[in-house]
Design a protein around this motif. Structure first.
Motif, PDB file in Angstrom:
ATOM      1  N   THR A   1     -12.581   0.344   2.697  1.00 54.26           N
ATOM      2  CA  THR A   1     -13.697  -0.395   2.150  1.00 54.26           C
ATOM      3  C   THR A   1     -14.313   0.353   0.996  1.00 54.26           C
ATOM      4  OG1 THR A   1     -15.325   0.646   3.589  1.00 54.26           O
ATOM      5  CG2 THR A   1     -14.171  -1.284   4.451  1.00 54.26           C
ATOM      6  N   SER A   2     -14.998  -0.401   0.133  1.00 58.46           N
ATOM      7  CA  SER A   2     -15.576   0.211  -1.053  1.00 58.46           C
ATOM      8  C   SER A   2     -16.653   1.218  -0.689  1.00 58.46           C
ATOM      9  CB  SER A   2     -16.150  -0.875  -1.972  1.00 58.46           C
ATOM     10  OG  SER A   2     -17.125  -1.639  -1.279  1.00 58.46           O
TER      11      SER A   2
ATOM     12  N   LYS B   1      -9.513  -7.337  -1.291  1.00 57.50           N
ATOM     13  CA  LYS B   1     -10.878  -7.687  -1.669  1.00 57.50           C
ATOM     14  C   LYS B   1     -11.903  -6.617  -1.305  1.00 57.50           C
ATOM     15  CE  LYS B   1     -10.034 -12.658  -1.114  1.00 57.50           C
ATOM     16  NZ  LYS B   1     -10.429 -13.889  -0.379  1.00 57.50           N
ATOM     17  N   ASN B   2     -11.592  -5.782  -0.312  1.00 53.96           N
ATOM     18  CA  ASN B   2     -12.543  -4.767   0.133  1.00 53.96           C
ATOM     19  C   ASN B   2     -12.313  -3.408  -0.511  1.00 53.96           C
ATOM     20  OD1 ASN B   2     -13.910  -6.494   1.941  1.00 53.96           O
ATOM     21  ND2 ASN B   2     -12.299  -6.223   3.465  1.00 53.96           N
TER      22      ASN B   2
ATOM     23  N   THR C   1     -13.399  -4.079  -8.462  1.00 54.51           N
ATOM     24  CA  THR C   1     -14.673  -4.799  -8.367  1.00 54.51           C
ATOM     25  C   THR C   1     -15.020  -5.412  -9.711  1.00 54.51           C
ATOM     26  OG1 THR C   1     -15.467  -3.357  -6.593  1.00 54.51           O
ATOM     27  CG2 THR C   1     -17.134  -4.579  -7.840  1.00 54.51           C
TER      28      THR C   1
END
Length: 379
Positions: free
Chosen positions: A45-46, A147-148, A219
């Motif tokens: 995750t970011s 996406k994460n 992102t």
């Protein structure tokens, strides 16, 4: 009404794309996550990306050994923990898993990994899979699948890290507020450049860019609206790819790399350029040395395109590949990697690349000494 599940929905779009939310993204990408192999750690995750680096590769066909050698070079020289995102054909999953699980014991859990199936939008999967090299265009869809993940380094399977990945990862901190990706030029010398002599489509800068090493702030990619030559409206990443391909499909030679060149031709402010020693290819030496930074500081990332790891055309490149592939984990890297390599490179001086073989080992020698220190300290 859930339009993604309503097969009766039809939607005409003058740019050939369904809008986001009508199956263009939200349906198809879910399949990649339903079929993950391996353990997805919180580092994916970011929120945690500041301490763990993310490396992505796409492997199809006979690329298993080459990919593992690339991953090996990343693991043995890097300092911060790594997470590998490996996109591979189904028959390769078990082999990747068994090799990487064995490595984790030797490297004290220094890295984690996730394996994904090759995943394209269903209605155009055949087109994308055959665009250039098998499955290479998968990289275009990484911002939409992962996406994460905030930031990511994508590399081709024929890459070798000769210094820690941490150092190219640090370029993310050098991006200005408009830059979303980093790549190296396709050529340093316009007289031997391909894009400026032969391309039938727009390309970045004077000689184009090479996408074999691509650093991405995903992102920012997901948020950006891109200028283009198809409409006055700016388009998001998921909406620009297929229209761009349809417009230029008869004019592109190098597949997804050409599409990236077109995108950044129209959005040059969005690209960070790093020097040629971060993506050093046979073209930099096979006609004479033309990567001046490498002459000064050595090669940082070696890119063995043209299949040079597996034939006799560029023996200096093949010697580098064989040395890293054959290095036994935990052994003295000076005795087991550097010294045998230097002997092999001495045999390559009949080629232009071999005549400057010192640039191949200048940085590697420093990395090997650091690795030797880590082994002696039990790290």
């Amino acid at each position: 009404l859930n339009r993604c599940k309503d097969v009766s929905v039809s939607f005409w779009n003058p740019y050939w794309m369904l809008p986001t939310g009508v199956c263009a993204v939200n349906c198809f990408w879910e399949s990649a996550f339903r079929h993950q192999v391996g353990t997805w750690s919180p580092a994916g995750t970011s929120k945690n990306s500041s301490w763990r680096m993310h490396l992505a590769v796409v492997a199809c066909g006979q690329r298993l050994e080459e990919t593992l050698t690339m991953l090996k070079s990343a693991v043995i020289f890097s300092q911060k923990p790594l997470h590998f995102h490996i996109f591979a054909e189904d028959e390769l999953h078990a082999k990747f898993n068994s090799s990487l699980e064995t490595w984790k014991t030797a490297f004290h859990q220094k890295f984690s990994h996730t394996i994904y199936p090759i995943t394209f939008p269903a209605e155009t999967a055949v087109v994308w899979k055959k665009l250039f090299k098998p499955c290479a265009s998968q990289r275009l869809f990484l911002p939409l699948i992962l996406k994460n993940v905030d930031s990511l380094l994508y590399v081709d399977t024929d890459i070798l890290f000769l210094r820690p990945m941490d150092d190219i990862w640090a370029f993310l901190e050098d991006f200005n507020h408009t830059q979303i990706a980093g790549m190296a030029p396709e050529h340093e010398e316009p007289r031997i450049g391909w894009y400026n002599r032969f391309a039938r489509h727009p390309y970045y800068g004077k000689t184009g860019i090479n996408s074999g090493v691509m650093l991405m702030n995903m992102t920012r990619i997901r948020k950006k609206y891109f200028k283009n030559d198809m409409t006055t409206a700016r388009l998001k990443w998921e909406d620009i790819l297929l229209p761009l391909f349809k417009k230029y499909k008869l004019n592109i030679t190098w597949g997804d790399q050409d599409l990236l060149n077109i995108i950044f031709h129209h959005n040059p402010e969005s690209l960070f350029i790093f020097p040629c020693q971060w993506n050093y290819r046979p073209d930099h030496c096979m006609y004479g040395s033309n990567c001046k930074p490498a002459e000064d500081v050595g090669i940082f990332v070696l890119h063995g395109n043209r299949g040079v790891y597996h034939d006799e055309k560029q023996p200096a490149f093949r010697a580098m590949y064989e040395a890293i592939k054959s290095y036994p984990f935990g052994e003295d890297p000076i005795r087991s990697l550097l010294h045998p390599l230097e002997k092999e490179l001495q045999k390559t001086t009949n080629t232009y690349c071999g005549r400057i073989h010192q640039v191949f080992t200048q940085q590697l020698r420093k990395s090997v000494r650091t690795l030797q220190g880590n082994i002696s300290r039990g790290r």
